[in-house]
Design a protein around this motif. Structure first.
Motif, mmCIF file in Angstrom:
data_model
loop_
_atom_site.group_PDB
_atom_site.id
_atom_site.type_symbol
_atom_site.label_atom_id
_atom_site.label_comp_id
_atom_site.label_asym_id
_atom_site.label_seq_id
_atom_site.Cartn_x
_atom_site.Cartn_y
_atom_site.Cartn_z
ATOM 1 N N TRP A 66 -3.539 -2.790 -14.051
ATOM 2 C CA TRP A 66 -2.231 -2.206 -14.382
ATOM 3 C C TRP A 66 -1.314 -3.270 -14.980
ATOM 4 N N LYS A 109 -4.011 -4.612 -8.533
ATOM 5 C CA LYS A 109 -3.158 -4.105 -9.608
ATOM 6 C C LYS A 109 -3.306 -4.900 -10.905
ATOM 7 N N ASP A 126 2.335 2.084 -3.397
ATOM 8 C CA ASP A 126 1.349 2.508 -4.374
ATOM 9 C C ASP A 126 1.017 3.994 -4.260
ATOM 10 N N PHE A 173 2.887 3.530 -9.543
ATOM 11 C CA PHE A 173 3.223 2.115 -9.602
ATOM 12 C C PHE A 173 4.015 1.861 -10.864
ATOM 13 N N GLU A 209 0.823 -1.205 0.000
ATOM 14 C CA GLU A 209 0.000 0.000 0.000
ATOM 15 C C GLU A 209 0.861 1.261 0.000
#
Length: 187
Positions: free
Chosen positions: A136, A133, A80, A84, A77
């Motif tokens: 991403w 994620k 991020d 990222f 966390e």
């Protein structure tokens, strides 16, 4: 759904491969990497561990009394917060490997504990990387993208002709201050 399952399996395979690599016994021959991305992770990890040895050792000793799953979750966390990238993914996996290194257990007990800890940390990382994620990761080519990011030929930076090493260091550089903040925050 199928896409997420595939990404989860690839992530589990890569993380498991790296954590198994971290847990290998001294003197035992290491298994070959399970995928090109796993080979890349090992290469990136060696460079990160070599370059930031003091940080990883300090973090491991400072965080030894906390549940590793919680530490990994908190570190993920924190990483991020400022964006990222593949370097931060690598640092997160390498940090998890460092958490696997316990020195005060008997050898037999250490193997059993490490195996269970490895399974739990693999699941924790898979949950974070795929559930939080996943978009991403897919947007950036998944683990094939990770492999290509660190192995593709790029124009060499002016200061260093080794583009892979430079890429690793540049990607990880943003982690230094956060790592120090982490150490201060958890103590």
């Amino acid at each position: 759904m199928e896409n997420e399952d595939g990404l989860r399996e690839e992530t589990r395979q890569l993380v498991s491969d790296y954590l198994e690599y971290c847990c290998r016994r001294e003197g035992c021959q290491e298994r070959p990497p399970s995928t090109p991305a796993a080979a890349t992770m090992r290469t990136v990890a060696r460079e990160l561990r070599r370059s930031y040895r003091d940080f990883f050792e300090c973090a491991r000793s400072q965080l030894q009394d906390r549940a590793p799953e919680h530490v990994i979750s908190e570190v993920a966390e924190m990483m991020d917060q400022d964006g990222f990238n593949w370097g931060r993914v690598a640092v997160l996996v390498v940090f998890t490997g460092a958490m696997m290194e316990t020195e005060d257990q008997e050898k037999k007990e250490r193997g059993q504990l490490r195996s269970e800890l490895s399974r739990r940390l693999t699941e924790e990382l898979c949950d974070y990387l795929v559930e939080k994620k996943g978009a991403w990761l897919r947007e950036n080519g998944g683990w094939t993208g990770f492999h290509h990011h660190f192995t593709q030929k790029q124009p060499p930076p002016q200061s260093d002709p080794n583009s892979t090493l430079c890429c690793i260091m540049a990607a990880a550089a943003g982690f230094g201050l956060m790592g120090l903040a982490l150490l201060l925050a958890v103590r």
